[in-house]
Design an enzyme around this catalytic site. Sequence first.
Site, PDB file in Angstrom:
ATOM      1  N   GLY A 293       0.829  -1.209   0.000  1.00 23.27           N
ATOM      2  CA  GLY A 293       0.000   0.000   0.000  1.00 23.27           C
ATOM      3  C   GLY A 293       0.856   1.249   0.000  1.00 23.27           C
ATOM      4  N   ASN A 294       0.246   2.388   0.276  1.00 25.24           N
ATOM      5  CA  ASN A 294       0.991   3.644   0.347  1.00 25.24           C
ATOM      6  C   ASN A 294       0.332   4.566   1.366  1.00 25.24           C
ATOM      7  OD1 ASN A 294      -0.933   5.571  -1.030  1.00 25.24           O
ATOM      8  ND2 ASN A 294      -0.717   4.024  -2.627  1.00 25.24           N
TER       9      ASN A 294
END
Length: 220
Positions: free
Chosen positions: A33-34
């Site tokens: 993810g980020n």
Amino acid sequence: LRPDPDAGLLAGERVLITAGPTHEPIDPVRYIGNRSSGKMGISLARAAHELGAEVTLVLGPTSLEPPEGVRCIAVETAQEMHDAALAAFDSASVAICSAAVADYTPRNPADHKLKKANEPLDRIELVQTADILADLSRIKGRRRVVGFAAETNDLLAHAQAKLERKGCDAIVANDVTRSDSGFGSDTDKAWWVTSAGTEELPTLTKDRLAREILRRVHDF
Ligand code: CTP
Ligand code: CA
């Protein structure tokens, strides 16, 4: 209470907004993810609704609530966000891509939880995801498409290159190394980049920046 000077500015417009991060599965319990919070896209959705637009928000995984009065399509992966955005664009007049879409996704996500004793996760093979902003720009015709660029260096050069590469009408360029801008911040220092030139905006709350973006979309 003073009347809103921009009331009804986007009446009749159907605005598609992508927002938040995407999660790319490694196995059923792990993902890549980020740091995107989705705040900017949620501010855009709220502001577009306040200005009278019909709003569809394609929203990646976030703890934030979508605004009232907005059609929200919740997605997890870049591919799901791509498919939902392209479908919603059929009936949209404007698209604003504020999502932090994963650029890479695991090629072969496992269908069961990987066990460290006999299935070591010491490398993950990745493949590039589809570019939603570029794909919307390719089919946009006379419809308006806006993207974002969050950069750590050479902000305006990267933003101008992105404008050309993606084929969109404008890029909101954001310097994420500044303390008054970027991930998790409540304010942003941004530049509005189009083929006509570059306009520096003051440091604004995300709600105010959303208004400035939507006014410029209206003026295209
Ligand atoms: N974007 C998108 N789909 C992707 C990647 C990016 O729609 N698969 C959109 C983002 O929502 C943003 C714009 O493209 O509006 C720019 O994203 P950015 O990550 O800055 O651009 P990239 O082309 O992925 O370049 P890089 O990450 O290498 O800087
Ligand atoms: Ca990227």
